[in-house]
Design a protein around this motif. Structure first.
Motif, PDB file in Angstrom:
ATOM      1  N   HIS A   1      13.161   7.277 -11.541  1.00 59.05           N
ATOM      2  CA  HIS A   1      13.964   6.061 -11.703  1.00 59.05           C
ATOM      3  C   HIS A   1      13.133   4.836 -11.307  1.00 59.05           C
ATOM      4  N   LEU A   2      12.456   4.924 -10.157  1.00 60.51           N
ATOM      5  CA  LEU A   2      11.589   3.826  -9.723  1.00 60.51           C
ATOM      6  C   LEU A   2      10.496   3.565 -10.748  1.00 60.51           C
TER       7      LEU A   2
ATOM      8  N   SER B   1      10.152   5.571  -3.226  1.00 67.66           N
ATOM      9  CA  SER B   1      11.392   6.169  -3.728  1.00 67.66           C
ATOM     10  C   SER B   1      12.072   7.000  -2.644  1.00 67.66           C
ATOM     11  N   GLY B   2      11.273   7.671  -1.812  1.00 69.31           N
ATOM     12  CA  GLY B   2      11.851   8.421  -0.701  1.00 69.31           C
ATOM     13  C   GLY B   2      12.517   7.514   0.310  1.00 69.31           C
ATOM     14  N   PHE B   3      11.833   6.439   0.695  1.00 68.06           N
ATOM     15  CA  PHE B   3      12.404   5.484   1.648  1.00 68.06           C
ATOM     16  C   PHE B   3      13.654   4.807   1.086  1.00 68.06           C
ATOM     17  N   ALA B   4      13.639   4.529  -0.218  1.00 69.86           N
ATOM     18  CA  ALA B   4      14.761   3.824  -0.857  1.00 69.86           C
ATOM     19  C   ALA B   4      15.876   4.775  -1.280  1.00 69.86           C
TER      20      ALA B   4
ATOM     21  N   TYR C   1      18.432  -3.748  -3.475  1.00 69.30           N
ATOM     22  CA  TYR C   1      18.575  -3.864  -2.021  1.00 69.30           C
ATOM     23  C   TYR C   1      17.898  -2.685  -1.322  1.00 69.30           C
ATOM     24  N   CYS C   2      18.099  -1.483  -1.829  1.00 72.00           N
ATOM     25  CA  CYS C   2      17.460  -0.297  -1.239  1.00 72.00           C
ATOM     26  C   CYS C   2      15.943  -0.401  -1.322  1.00 72.00           C
ATOM     27  N   ILE C   3      15.433  -0.873  -2.444  1.00 68.23           N
ATOM     28  CA  ILE C   3      13.984  -1.033  -2.616  1.00 68.23           C
ATOM     29  C   ILE C   3      13.453  -2.080  -1.648  1.00 68.23           C
TER      30      ILE C   3
ATOM     31  N   GLY D   1       0.800  -1.216   0.000  1.00 65.94           N
ATOM     32  CA  GLY D   1       0.000   0.000   0.000  1.00 65.94           C
ATOM     33  C   GLY D   1       0.834   1.267   0.000  1.00 65.94           C
ATOM     34  N   ILE D   2       1.969   1.217  -0.675  1.00 66.17           N
ATOM     35  CA  ILE D   2       2.897   2.345  -0.705  1.00 66.17           C
ATOM     36  C   ILE D   2       2.929   2.938  -2.118  1.00 66.17           C
ATOM     37  N   SER D   3       2.923   4.257  -2.208  1.00 69.67           N
ATOM     38  CA  SER D   3       3.017   4.924  -3.506  1.00 69.67           C
ATOM     39  C   SER D   3       4.463   4.914  -3.993  1.00 69.67           C
TER      40      SER D   3
END
Length: 80
Positions: free
Chosen positions: A39-40, A30-33, A56-58, A23-25
């Motif tokens: 790019h996302l 992209s901010g969290f990663a 890995y970041c995602i 449930g994430i936009s």
């Protein structure tokens, strides 16, 4: 000799599926990663392939193991 190539559309669809199931936009993920939203978006559309570091970041931002994403990518490849 078979030269396999990773289908970037499958990779993108799997990442988008994980993101939507949480449930994430794209903006939030992209901010969290710590990657650009564009790019996302390109990754999810299959226009770009993520590096291992980006994957890995995602996965970390989605709070899932990177191996779970890779396993699902492999499952989708096997289906095609």
């Amino acid at each position: 000799m078979h030269n396999p190539e990773l289908n970037s559309k499958i990779v993108g669809n799997v990442i988008a599926s994980f993101r939507k199931s949480k449930g994430i936009s794209q903006e939030v993920l992209s901010g969290f990663a710590d990657i650009e939203r564009t790019h996302l978006s390109a990754i999810e559309r299959g226009e770009r392939k993520p590096t291992l570091e980006t994957l890995y970041c995602i996965s970390t931002a989605l709070d899932v193991n990177m191996s779970d994403i890779v396993k699902e990518i492999e499952n989708q490849i096997d289906k095609n």
